[in-house]
Motif scaffolding. Structure first.
Motif, PDB file in Angstrom:
ATOM      1  N   THR A   1      -1.398  -5.484   3.232  1.00  0.00           N
ATOM      2  CA  THR A   1      -0.516  -4.345   3.493  1.00  0.00           C
ATOM      3  C   THR A   1       0.619  -4.402   2.481  1.00  0.00           C
TER       4      THR A   1
ATOM      5  N   THR B   1      -1.945  -0.033   4.184  1.00  0.00           N
ATOM      6  CA  THR B   1      -2.918  -1.119   4.296  1.00  0.00           C
ATOM      7  C   THR B   1      -4.090  -0.839   3.365  1.00  0.00           C
TER       8      THR B   1
ATOM      9  N   ASN C   1      -8.545  -4.330   4.831  1.00  0.00           N
ATOM     10  CA  ASN C   1      -8.509  -4.256   6.279  1.00  0.00           C
ATOM     11  C   ASN C   1      -9.612  -5.132   6.889  1.00  0.00           C
TER      12      ASN C   1
END
Ligand code: ADP
Ligand code: ADP
Length: 228
Positions: free
Chosen positions: A10, A16, A19
């Motif tokens: 992030t 972000t 992930n």
């Protein structure tokens, strides 16, 4: 060679980019990294040469743990990783020879070795006869070959190419691909981010597709898989 498990990234602005990414790449592989713009491809490659650090998860590159890697060890890591960019990023006031020699001069190789190695690597990218040229005297394909020579001059274990053919016409792009294949044949691991359906579907290699910061597809001798 590259092992990422449960990686999140992030950025400070709250975006972000990665992930929960899991990827394992062995020495000597040739891997295409594909996916839509903004999917996280560049962030993924930046974690490898420690241009960015993960927010969470483990990143191991050449048996080094990126989380605990000391800042002073980063140059040592980077010498083992060559990077080629879409826009070449050559130093405009230096000749072809000097652009390539530069990477060796900063690690204080002796001048005789530098000369031999630079000419060898220029020969490898078929640019020996343009050693004295300045970057803006070269075609786009030639400039990209100089940037490849610069990237491999230190015998890196990994070569990262971020859309290396993005600014080149088709013929020139194939030429660049053949050079990358030759480098791969010497044992160098290659990661190439690309939007070229034609290249990926013709020169078949492992394909890792990233979407929304995750690996959504990972195939040996895969296809590009997008309509653009
Ligand atoms: P790709 O290379 O697949 O286009 P990126 O890794 O460049 O994807 O970007 C993934 C996401 O992270 C995008 O939303 C992008 O805008 C964002 N991003 C990339 N770099 C930064 C940065 N330095 N600061 C903030 N956001 C960033
Ligand atoms: P491409 O279409 O493959 O990008 P170019 O038409 O730009 O190639 O260049 C063809 C040849 O002319 C190349 O070998 C390049 O080195 C040479 N060349 C291009 N521009 C210049 C210039 N400004 N000065 C000297 N040589 C040049």
């Amino acid at each position: 060679m590259i092992d990422m498990q449960g990686v999140y990234k992030t950025y400070p602005n709250g975006v972000t980019a990665l992930n929960g990414l899991d990827v394992k790449i062995e020495q000597g592989e040739f891997v295409y990294v594909v996916g839509p713009s903004g999917a996280g491809k560049s962030t993924f490659t930046k974690l490898i040469y420690r241009e960015e650090k993960p927010t969470k998860g483990t990143v191991n590159v050449i048996d080094l743990d990126m989380a605990s890697l000391k800042q002073r060890s980063v140059p040592k890591l980077r010498r083992q990783i060559g990077v080629v960019y879409q826009d070449f990023r050559l130093l405009p006031t230096l000749t072809v020879y000097e652009n390539v020699a530069f990477a060796l001069e900063v690690i204080e190789e002796n001048p005789k070795n530098i000369r031999r190695r630079v000419m060898d690597v220029l020969d490898q990218v078929r640019l020996k006869n343009k050693a004295r040229f300045l970057p803006d005297e070269l075609s786009g394909g030639e400039q990209q070959r100089v940037s490849i020579a610069r990237a491999i001059v230190n015998y890196p274990k990994i070569l990262i190419a971020d859309e290396p053919t993005g600014n080149l016409d088709p013929d020139t792009s194939w030429e660049i691909m053949h050079i990358l294949e030759e480098i791969n044949e010497t044992g160098t691991t290659i990661l190439m981010a690309t939007h070229s359906q034609e290249i990926v579907n013709t020169i078949r290699k492992r394909v890792i597709a990233i979407e929304d910061g995750m690996v959504v597809r990972d195939e040996a001798r895969g296809e590009y898989g997008y309509e653009y």
